[in-house]
Write a protein that holds these residues in place. Sequence first.
Motif, mmCIF file in Angstrom:
data_model
loop_
_atom_site.group_PDB
_atom_site.id
_atom_site.type_symbol
_atom_site.label_atom_id
_atom_site.label_comp_id
_atom_site.label_asym_id
_atom_site.label_seq_id
_atom_site.Cartn_x
_atom_site.Cartn_y
_atom_site.Cartn_z
ATOM 1 N N GLN A 8 33.383 8.405 -70.628
ATOM 2 C CA GLN A 8 34.204 8.750 -69.586
ATOM 3 C C GLN A 8 35.496 7.906 -69.340
ATOM 4 O OE1 GLN A 8 32.126 9.405 -66.133
ATOM 5 N NE2 GLN A 8 31.357 11.516 -66.613
ATOM 6 N N PHE A 9 35.041 6.418 -69.603
ATOM 7 C CA PHE A 9 35.909 5.431 -69.359
ATOM 8 C C PHE A 9 37.043 5.653 -70.245
ATOM 9 C CE2 PHE A 9 37.626 1.196 -69.921
ATOM 10 C CZ PHE A 9 38.092 0.972 -68.741
ATOM 11 N N CYS A 10 36.449 5.634 -71.728
ATOM 12 C CA CYS A 10 37.425 5.621 -72.842
ATOM 13 C C CYS A 10 38.348 7.004 -72.804
ATOM 14 C CB CYS A 10 36.603 5.586 -74.004
ATOM 15 S SG CYS A 10 35.650 3.989 -74.287
ATOM 16 N N GLU A 11 38.011 8.099 -72.532
ATOM 17 C CA GLU A 11 38.756 9.041 -72.440
ATOM 18 C C GLU A 11 39.873 8.849 -71.529
ATOM 19 O OE1 GLU A 11 38.929 11.571 -74.533
ATOM 20 O OE2 GLU A 11 37.053 11.413 -75.740
ATOM 21 N N ARG A 12 39.590 8.358 -70.343
ATOM 22 C CA ARG A 12 40.427 8.215 -69.323
ATOM 23 C C ARG A 12 41.526 7.174 -69.420
ATOM 24 N NH1 ARG A 12 41.488 10.225 -63.961
ATOM 25 N NH2 ARG A 12 42.436 8.925 -62.889
ATOM 26 N N HIS A 13 41.150 6.283 -70.529
ATOM 27 C CA HIS A 13 42.233 5.255 -70.565
ATOM 28 C C HIS A 13 42.673 5.225 -72.066
ATOM 29 C CE1 HIS A 13 41.698 3.217 -66.755
ATOM 30 N NE2 HIS A 13 40.306 3.379 -66.823
ATOM 31 N N LYS A 14 42.461 6.241 -72.677
ATOM 32 C CA LYS A 14 42.627 6.278 -74.086
ATOM 33 C C LYS A 14 44.231 6.162 -74.396
ATOM 34 C CE LYS A 14 42.438 11.221 -74.779
ATOM 35 N NZ LYS A 14 41.783 12.498 -75.445
ATOM 36 N N TYR A 15 45.066 6.503 -73.523
ATOM 37 C CA TYR A 15 46.484 6.384 -73.740
ATOM 38 C C TYR A 15 47.127 5.515 -72.923
ATOM 39 C CZ TYR A 15 46.148 11.308 -75.863
ATOM 40 O OH TYR A 15 45.522 12.177 -76.926
ATOM 41 N N GLN A 67 35.339 3.927 -58.279
ATOM 42 C CA GLN A 67 34.365 4.901 -58.005
ATOM 43 C C GLN A 67 33.465 5.031 -59.172
ATOM 44 O OE1 GLN A 67 33.575 6.851 -55.552
ATOM 45 N NE2 GLN A 67 35.472 5.780 -54.225
ATOM 46 N N LEU A 68 33.834 4.976 -60.389
ATOM 47 C CA LEU A 68 32.999 5.087 -61.777
ATOM 48 C C LEU A 68 32.108 3.671 -61.670
ATOM 49 C CD1 LEU A 68 32.687 6.619 -64.472
ATOM 50 C CD2 LEU A 68 33.958 4.701 -65.569
ATOM 51 N N LEU A 69 32.550 2.681 -61.134
ATOM 52 C CA LEU A 69 31.833 1.539 -61.429
ATOM 53 C C LEU A 69 31.064 1.086 -59.993
ATOM 54 C CD1 LEU A 69 34.228 -0.896 -63.368
ATOM 55 C CD2 LEU A 69 32.366 0.508 -64.261
ATOM 56 N N SER A 70 31.013 1.933 -59.163
ATOM 57 C CA SER A 70 30.397 2.005 -57.833
ATOM 58 C C SER A 70 28.754 2.060 -57.986
ATOM 59 C CB SER A 70 30.819 3.063 -56.635
ATOM 60 O OG SER A 70 32.129 2.490 -56.307
ATOM 61 N N ILE A 71 28.099 1.249 -58.721
ATOM 62 C CA ILE A 71 26.568 1.425 -59.219
ATOM 63 C C ILE A 71 26.013 0.006 -58.620
ATOM 64 C CG2 ILE A 71 27.066 3.120 -61.147
ATOM 65 C CD1 ILE A 71 27.462 0.907 -62.895
ATOM 66 N N ASP A 72 24.783 0.399 -58.708
ATOM 67 C CA ASP A 72 23.966 -1.038 -58.348
ATOM 68 C C ASP A 72 24.076 -2.059 -59.269
ATOM 69 O OD1 ASP A 72 21.830 -0.765 -59.762
ATOM 70 O OD2 ASP A 72 20.531 0.726 -58.736
ATOM 71 N N ASN A 73 23.562 -3.245 -58.801
ATOM 72 C CA ASN A 73 23.666 -4.580 -59.560
ATOM 73 C C ASN A 73 22.928 -4.318 -60.944
ATOM 74 O OD1 ASN A 73 25.113 -5.630 -57.601
ATOM 75 N ND2 ASN A 73 23.588 -7.189 -57.127
ATOM 76 N N GLU A 74 21.712 -3.868 -60.922
ATOM 77 C CA GLU A 74 20.931 -3.610 -62.129
ATOM 78 C C GLU A 74 21.750 -2.733 -63.290
ATOM 79 O OE1 GLU A 74 18.141 -4.751 -63.610
ATOM 80 O OE2 GLU A 74 18.250 -3.431 -65.215
ATOM 81 N N GLU A 75 22.286 -1.473 -62.739
ATOM 82 C CA GLU A 75 22.948 -0.466 -63.492
ATOM 83 C C GLU A 75 24.306 -1.394 -64.016
ATOM 84 O OE1 GLU A 75 22.135 3.694 -61.694
ATOM 85 O OE2 GLU A 75 23.632 2.456 -60.565
ATOM 86 N N LEU A 76 24.850 -1.989 -63.251
ATOM 87 C CA LEU A 76 26.273 -2.706 -63.698
ATOM 88 C C LEU A 76 26.121 -3.616 -64.838
ATOM 89 C CD1 LEU A 76 29.060 -3.019 -62.924
ATOM 90 C CD2 LEU A 76 28.572 -4.576 -61.312
ATOM 91 N N PHE A 77 24.798 -4.413 -64.601
ATOM 92 C CA PHE A 77 24.336 -5.330 -65.567
ATOM 93 C C PHE A 77 24.233 -4.680 -66.805
ATOM 94 C CE2 PHE A 77 20.912 -7.810 -67.790
ATOM 95 C CZ PHE A 77 21.473 -8.933 -67.974
ATOM 96 N N GLN A 78 23.312 -3.506 -66.863
ATOM 97 C CA GLN A 78 23.001 -2.663 -68.156
ATOM 98 C C GLN A 78 24.542 -2.302 -68.738
ATOM 99 O OE1 GLN A 78 20.273 -2.800 -69.566
ATOM 100 N NE2 GLN A 78 19.215 -3.842 -67.726
ATOM 101 N N LEU A 79 25.239 -1.673 -67.884
ATOM 102 C CA LEU A 79 26.429 -1.236 -68.414
ATOM 103 C C LEU A 79 27.464 -2.376 -68.974
ATOM 104 C CD1 LEU A 79 28.720 0.943 -68.563
ATOM 105 C CD2 LEU A 79 29.580 0.342 -66.365
#
Lengths: 179, 250
Positions: A79-86, A108-120
């Motif tokens: 999702q992120f890459c498609e959003r920012h590809k141009y 909004q996309l990165l409004s996730i908990d700490n564990e999820e953010l770490f894994q991302l």
Amino acid sequence: MSVEPEVPIVQVEEVRENPVLYKIISSDNHVFTISEHAVKLSKTLWDLITNLGLTAENALDNPIPVENVNGKNMETIVQFCERHKYDEEEPEYTNYIREFVLPEWDRQLLSIDNEELFQLILATNYLDIQKLMDYCCRVIGDMAKDKTPEELRIIYGIPTDAEDDALERSASDSPGPSG
Amino acid sequence: MHLLCDLPYLAAKKLFHFIDYNTRFSLRTCSKRTQMWIDTLPIHIYALEISTDPFFIKFSDVHDGVFAHSDMGNLIYSVLRESFLSLFNEIDETTIENAVDKLKIILGNKNIRIKKFAVSLDNVKPEKVHFDQVLILPQVVQSNLVWFSQMPETRLSLESFWNIPVVRFDNAVFDFHEMNRLIQHYFRNDTFEYFVIIGVSDNWFPDDSRLFADEKNNRAIIVEGPKFAIKIIHRLEKRAIVLERIPLKL
């Protein structure tokens, strides 16, 4: 290996505009489709595509397995890459503190908990996506603004010295592989 | 999993592009582990300004291209301040040497990177300043710009700053022959961009120099090196000598 997707294949509008598409398989066998412009944001994936000699003709027949990234993180990344590809290219890399406005969509996309953010972040690091790494680090950095050490300890879940020591002791007390 | 301490190194380094120095030092006090983690990561200081009168030490970072100064009330600042004050207030030679050593050790932290370094030494007795030891530190040599105000020239050698692309001296004096030596090094090293000294005499150029009047009617001379040339300009109204990098004539 089954490659049947358990989550819908990502088909955001921008993907359909681009005739060259690639398929990526996450560690848990979810399949994602990503456009050429978007996949170029990941240095790791683009190097892989180049080295494998994938072309517009054979790309969809040769899905790329990414064993270090699960479907949940891969979905966010696509999702992120498609959003920012141009997006325009980033200015020259600098080591000094930078300030930029984090777009609301990305926040909004990165409004996730700490564990999820770490894994991302681990996934982003593996796939070498500089812009997403910038944004993830910016989100973590924003959490710390104007906070006291005690507040920081709570926000980031930083263990006290005693807790760290206890953890280290229990790790050293636990039996090794030989039992 | 520890969101901070277990981050991959490159991610942790990047994280500090978005965390100001004060927060960094707050994090450092959270636990021994965060302290160790913070200490392994580089400190990129955009600008370090040291002034004796009025006394201040300012670290600057950049926010949207605008300097954001922070007078840090943290450990490093306190130690720096203490060292710096004693450097100039004490009269005992041993104390001064110790203070310089201390300052050198702090600035010599391999994790510190300074881009711009400004030193203003107003109202300081020249014989009390031993600044060369600080200037030759890798952290300073790697700076892109140094600016010395009221620097006692007897305490500085050209070698101290000839790797630094942009150098400005207020009230320092180097003669034409020293400048030539500096230029030869600039040609060899190829990092030079701009150099200025202010406070030179009206007859700074030797009598036999082949001078010409440039487009602004300043007296000037051009020295050609293998890759580029340096134009030496005498701006009489500012009592300044300016060295500018210019391309070679084809």
